[in-house]
Design a protein around this motif. Structure first.
Motif, PDB file in Angstrom:
ATOM      1  N   TYR A  59       0.823  -1.214   0.000  1.00  0.00           N
ATOM      2  CA  TYR A  59       0.000   0.000   0.000  1.00  0.00           C
ATOM      3  C   TYR A  59       0.858   1.265   0.000  1.00  0.00           C
ATOM      4  CZ  TYR A  59      -4.267  -2.535  -0.127  1.00  0.00           C
ATOM      5  OH  TYR A  59      -5.278  -3.344  -0.571  1.00  0.00           O
ATOM      6  N   ARG A  60       1.629   1.366  -1.060  1.00  0.00           N
ATOM      7  CA  ARG A  60       2.442   2.565  -1.268  1.00  0.00           C
ATOM      8  C   ARG A  60       1.555   3.800  -1.429  1.00  0.00           C
ATOM      9  NH1 ARG A  60       7.792   1.514  -3.168  1.00  0.00           N
ATOM     10  NH2 ARG A  60       8.206  -0.675  -3.694  1.00  0.00           N
ATOM     11  N   GLN A  61       2.060   4.929  -0.990  1.00  0.00           N
ATOM     12  CA  GLN A  61       1.394   6.218  -1.171  1.00  0.00           C
ATOM     13  C   GLN A  61       2.431   7.239  -1.667  1.00  0.00           C
ATOM     14  OE1 GLN A  61      -1.934   6.126  -0.419  1.00  0.00           O
ATOM     15  NE2 GLN A  61      -1.954   4.244   0.786  1.00  0.00           N
ATOM     16  N   ARG A  62       3.454   7.490  -0.810  1.00  0.00           N
ATOM     17  CA  ARG A  62       4.468   8.470  -1.188  1.00  0.00           C
ATOM     18  C   ARG A  62       5.218   8.067  -2.443  1.00  0.00           C
ATOM     19  NH1 ARG A  62       6.230  12.650  -0.388  1.00  0.00           N
ATOM     20  NH2 ARG A  62       4.936  13.023   1.440  1.00  0.00           N
ATOM     21  N   SER A  63       5.478   6.791  -2.612  1.00  0.00           N
ATOM     22  CA  SER A  63       6.203   6.351  -3.813  1.00  0.00           C
ATOM     23  C   SER A  63       5.498   6.809  -5.076  1.00  0.00           C
ATOM     24  CB  SER A  63       6.324   4.823  -3.827  1.00  0.00           C
ATOM     25  OG  SER A  63       7.125   4.362  -2.777  1.00  0.00           O
ATOM     26  N   PHE A  64       4.167   6.761  -5.060  1.00  0.00           N
ATOM     27  CA  PHE A  64       3.418   7.192  -6.234  1.00  0.00           C
ATOM     28  C   PHE A  64       3.548   8.697  -6.439  1.00  0.00           C
ATOM     29  CE2 PHE A  64       0.714   3.336  -5.134  1.00  0.00           C
ATOM     30  CZ  PHE A  64       1.297   2.547  -6.110  1.00  0.00           C
ATOM     31  N   LEU A  65       3.395   9.462  -5.365  1.00  0.00           N
ATOM     32  CA  LEU A  65       3.537  10.911  -5.495  1.00  0.00           C
ATOM     33  C   LEU A  65       4.934  11.291  -5.978  1.00  0.00           C
ATOM     34  CD1 LEU A  65       1.711  12.523  -2.431  1.00  0.00           C
ATOM     35  CD2 LEU A  65       0.916  12.297  -4.786  1.00  0.00           C
ATOM     36  N   ASP A  66       5.955  10.651  -5.407  1.00  0.00           N
ATOM     37  CA  ASP A  66       7.323  10.969  -5.794  1.00  0.00           C
ATOM     38  C   ASP A  66       7.599  10.632  -7.248  1.00  0.00           C
ATOM     39  OD1 ASP A  66       7.782  11.863  -3.248  1.00  0.00           O
ATOM     40  OD2 ASP A  66       8.930  10.108  -2.592  1.00  0.00           O
ATOM     41  N   ALA A  67       6.832   9.673  -7.805  1.00  0.00           N
ATOM     42  CA  ALA A  67       6.991   9.298  -9.215  1.00  0.00           C
ATOM     43  C   ALA A  67       6.156  10.184 -10.139  1.00  0.00           C
ATOM     44  CB  ALA A  67       6.596   7.838  -9.412  1.00  0.00           C
ATOM     45  N   GLY A  68       5.446  11.164  -9.567  1.00  0.00           N
ATOM     46  CA  GLY A  68       4.638  12.066 -10.377  1.00  0.00           C
ATOM     47  C   GLY A  68       3.283  11.507 -10.750  1.00  0.00           C
ATOM     48  N   VAL A  69       2.802  10.526  -9.977  1.00  0.00           N
ATOM     49  CA  VAL A  69       1.546   9.846 -10.271  1.00  0.00           C
ATOM     50  C   VAL A  69       0.411  10.480  -9.463  1.00  0.00           C
ATOM     51  CG1 VAL A  69       0.333   7.632 -10.023  1.00  0.00           C
ATOM     52  CG2 VAL A  69       2.708   7.677 -10.833  1.00  0.00           C
ATOM     53  N   THR A  70      -0.764  10.596 -10.077  1.00  0.00           N
ATOM     54  CA  THR A  70      -1.949  11.053  -9.347  1.00  0.00           C
ATOM     55  C   THR A  70      -2.297  10.059  -8.256  1.00  0.00           C
ATOM     56  OG1 THR A  70      -2.884  12.249 -11.243  1.00  0.00           O
ATOM     57  CG2 THR A  70      -4.430  11.511  -9.546  1.00  0.00           C
ATOM     58  N   LEU A  71      -2.549  10.558  -7.038  1.00  0.00           N
ATOM     59  CA  LEU A  71      -2.915   9.701  -5.915  1.00  0.00           C
ATOM     60  C   LEU A  71      -4.283  10.125  -5.387  1.00  0.00           C
ATOM     61  CD1 LEU A  71      -2.097   7.457  -3.892  1.00  0.00           C
ATOM     62  CD2 LEU A  71      -1.246   9.290  -2.408  1.00  0.00           C
ATOM     63  N   PRO A  72      -5.325   9.296  -5.556  1.00  0.00           N
ATOM     64  CA  PRO A  72      -6.636   9.608  -4.981  1.00  0.00           C
ATOM     65  C   PRO A  72      -6.729   9.122  -3.540  1.00  0.00           C
ATOM     66  CG  PRO A  72      -6.771   8.149  -6.932  1.00  0.00           C
ATOM     67  CD  PRO A  72      -5.361   8.119  -6.426  1.00  0.00           C
ATOM     68  N   GLY A  73      -7.770   9.565  -2.846  1.00  0.00           N
ATOM     69  CA  GLY A  73      -8.087   9.066  -1.519  1.00  0.00           C
ATOM     70  C   GLY A  73      -9.335   8.208  -1.582  1.00  0.00           C
ATOM     71  N   SER A  74      -9.303   7.063  -0.917  1.00  0.00           N
ATOM     72  CA  SER A  74     -10.464   6.176  -0.985  1.00  0.00           C
ATOM     73  C   SER A  74     -10.471   5.216   0.194  1.00  0.00           C
ATOM     74  CB  SER A  74     -10.464   5.386  -2.294  1.00  0.00           C
ATOM     75  OG  SER A  74      -9.433   4.421  -2.312  1.00  0.00           O
ATOM     76  N   SER A  75     -11.605   4.475   0.335  1.00  0.00           N
ATOM     77  CA  SER A  75     -11.773   3.621   1.513  1.00  0.00           C
ATOM     78  C   SER A  75     -12.087   2.165   1.209  1.00  0.00           C
ATOM     79  CB  SER A  75     -12.910   4.175   2.377  1.00  0.00           C
ATOM     80  OG  SER A  75     -14.160   4.005   1.723  1.00  0.00           O
ATOM     81  N   ASP A  76     -12.768   1.885   0.085  1.00  0.00           N
ATOM     82  CA  ASP A  76     -13.324   0.559  -0.217  1.00  0.00           C
ATOM     83  C   ASP A  76     -14.426   0.190   0.768  1.00  0.00           C
ATOM     84  OD1 ASP A  76     -13.620  -1.692  -1.788  1.00  0.00           O
ATOM     85  OD2 ASP A  76     -12.045  -2.836  -0.792  1.00  0.00           O
TER      86      ASP A  76
END
Length: 548
Positions: free
Chosen positions: A428-445
């Motif tokens: 469950y990466r989060q920062r890795s995606f942001l650091d790669a310039g990827v859009t990161l949404p927020g969600s819960s399932d």
């Protein structure tokens, strides 16, 4: 200029880099038309002015992956989540209590049990349920949605052991080779076909119940991750329920619906056109606006991390030979991705294990090579285990991962046990995606976990499990980054950033008012923040503090 409404004397976080903070805003109809400092709009006429007494205002929260109608249904089912039951004994007692008030032969459905949180750390069995409910069919839905447990009465109705198990599913057995009541993944079709489809009226009621809860939590938009049925459910006219709820003013948050790929089909077409991969799902006149519309199509690649059914490159910790499985042959998965992509769909594929994430990226890459398309925004729902090389591929291909930080505190301990300590960095990466310039949404399932966005923001920042253990601290976000995920990030994931996600002139007047400035508190206090009011389209749909 005459405003319909002016909100003044506020502490506004706009999430707009052009003007990060403001003190007042003007609204006409359902749109923000002016953003200014405190008192600066007083020179204009206004039908109404509300003094917010310095309260913190942010864009309305947007849950990029939830199951709204299913969540509403759980509110009428036997609650079996970790706060309600702590052992199989307590779970069985809850079923016994419901059985005492249910007419003989009526179904008893329990929602949200997590075997990782039960004292025994296992699933209940049919025999344990039979002791308290021999005459009522019992269906217990696991919190992950990837398992169901039945008693013997339900197994007889579902003909468990008599008919073939669907591909991508498993009927668990005891030491003597007899079904013990547990159904994995697609095997749930065997029983859920007995309780689905629900009526349009029931589904509409469920949506109203969910709306009320969402508004009290600051949610103004959500993305429904699979209308039409998923994992054994079948709701052929679910869209009709959404439309009915909207007409009755019971659907009071904006919904972008992902159509289940099972509802898509090839259509007759002109020889000059690509073969269309389309749907019906009960659509009728009046569909499609700022409140309710179609988004992506939803495909399932694999299973669950906490349930050890996700498709992994390596075995689950302490389970030699178990590295999960796909819900369908990979060749079929790639065929569906190609067909949906070719027909112009945004594709959202559930992939949790690292092997599943890699395979979905293979499918997206092949589809894009064969039929290039700019700004497709294909998604990977969950991206539970993602290798570093695939983070780079996600960025290169323009794919949007949709992980759930809310899993960290609620089911993180179970996930850590499943993968062991050596693979936590991929989880469950989060920062890795942001650091790669990827859009990161927020969600819960949701209803897998409590979907309150403030709890999601808390988990994005704090990265701690329910036991207090560190989960994946290297992936923690700042508070500002976490708010951005639940606003602009989620809007971008559904092609809505031009109308939602920030407090900007021209965008929808969807706001949340909180009792505390999120950006000025200690991270441990984020989850304790209270929602005072929620505005959708210029109207306070929830007003717990009587601000209006």
């Amino acid at each position: 200029m005459r405003f319909d409404l002016v909100l003044d004397n506020a502490n506004i976080l706009t999430v707009d880099p052009a003007r990060p903070r403001a003190g007042s805003l003007g609204i006409i109809g359902d749109r923000i038309v002016a953003v200014a400092g405190r008192g600066e709009l007083a020179q204009f006429d206004a039908e109404r002015t509300i003094d917010l007494d310095g309260h913190f205002v942010a864009p309305g929260f947007n849950d990029a992956h939830n199951h709204m109608q299913a969540y509403g249904a759980t509110l009428n089912e036997v609650p079996l989540h970790g706060d309600a039951v702590h052992s199989i004994e307590e779970l069985v007692a809850a079923i016994a209590e419901r059985a005492s008030s249910t007419p003989q032969g009526g179904w008893i459905v329990g929602a949200g049990y997590d075997h990782n949180k039960l004292a025994e750390r296992r699933h209940p069995t049919c025999h344990e349920l039979d002791r308290v409910s021999p005459d009522h069919p019992v269906l217990l839905n696991h919190t992950s949605g990837h398992f169901a447990t039945l008693n013997s009465a339900a197994m007889r109705l579902a003909r468990i052991g008599e008919i073939d198990v669907p591909d991508g599913g498993v009927v668990a057995v005891d030491d003597e080779g007899r079904p013990n009541g547990l159904l994995e993944e697609q095997a749930q079709q065997l029983v859920r076909s007995l309780v689905h489809p629900r009526s349009v009226a029931e589904m509409s009621t469920n949506l109203g119940l969910a709306s009320d809860r969402y508004l009290s939590e600051g949610i103004t938009s959500c993305q429904e991750a699979g209308v039409g049925g998923i994992l054994g459910t079948a709701e052929p006219v679910e869209v009709a329920a959404y439309q009915q709820a909207r007409r009755a003013n019971r659907l009071r948050v904006r919904v972008t619906m992902m159509a289940s790929v099972d509802a898509l089909h090839s259509c007759a077409h002109h020889a000059d056109d690509n073969e269309p991969f389309s749907l019906d799902l009960g659509m009728h006149t009046g569909f499609g606006d700022d409140w309710l519309r179609y988004g992506a199509t939803k495909i399932f690649a694999d299973g669950s991390l906490m349930g050890c059914t996700a498709a992994m490159f390596e075995d689950f910790d302490g389970q030699p030979g178990n590295n999960g499985y796909f819900q369908m042959p990979e060749s079929r998965l790639h065929e569906l991705i190609l067909a949906a992509h070719r027909s112009g769909w945004q594709v959202a594929t559930h992939a949790i294990g690292d092997r599943a994430v890699s395979s979905v990226l293979d499918g997206y890459e092949a589809a894009l090579q064969q039929y290039p398309r700019a700004d497709h925004r294909h998604r990977i729902e969950h991206a539970g285990m993602t290798r570093a090389a695939d983070v780079d591929r996600i960025a290169r291909l323009g794919v949007i991962p949709v992980p759930q930080a809310r899993f960290v505190s609620e089911i993180g301990d179970g996930m850590l046990r499943a993968i062991g300590p050596d693979r936590v960095g991929d989880c469950y990466r989060q920062r890795s995606f942001l650091d790669a310039g990827v859009t990161l949404p927020g969600s819960s399932d949701r209803p897998v976990v409590n979907g309150a966005p403030l709890l999601g923001i808390h988990d994005l920042v704090n990265q701690r499990t329910a036991s207090g253990a560190d989960f994946n601290p290297a992936e923690a976000l700042t508070i500002d980054e976490a708010i951005h995920a639940y606003t602009v990030g989620s809007a971008t994931a559904s092609f809505d950033e031009h109308r939602k996600g920030s407090i900007t002139s021209g965008k929808l007047a969807d706001l949340v008012v909180l009792d505390t400035d999120l950006t000025a508190i200690e991270p441990d206090g984020i989850g304790d923040t209270k929602v005072l009011a929620t505005m959708v389209g210029g109207n306070f749909e929830f007003d717990g503090a009587s601000l209006a």
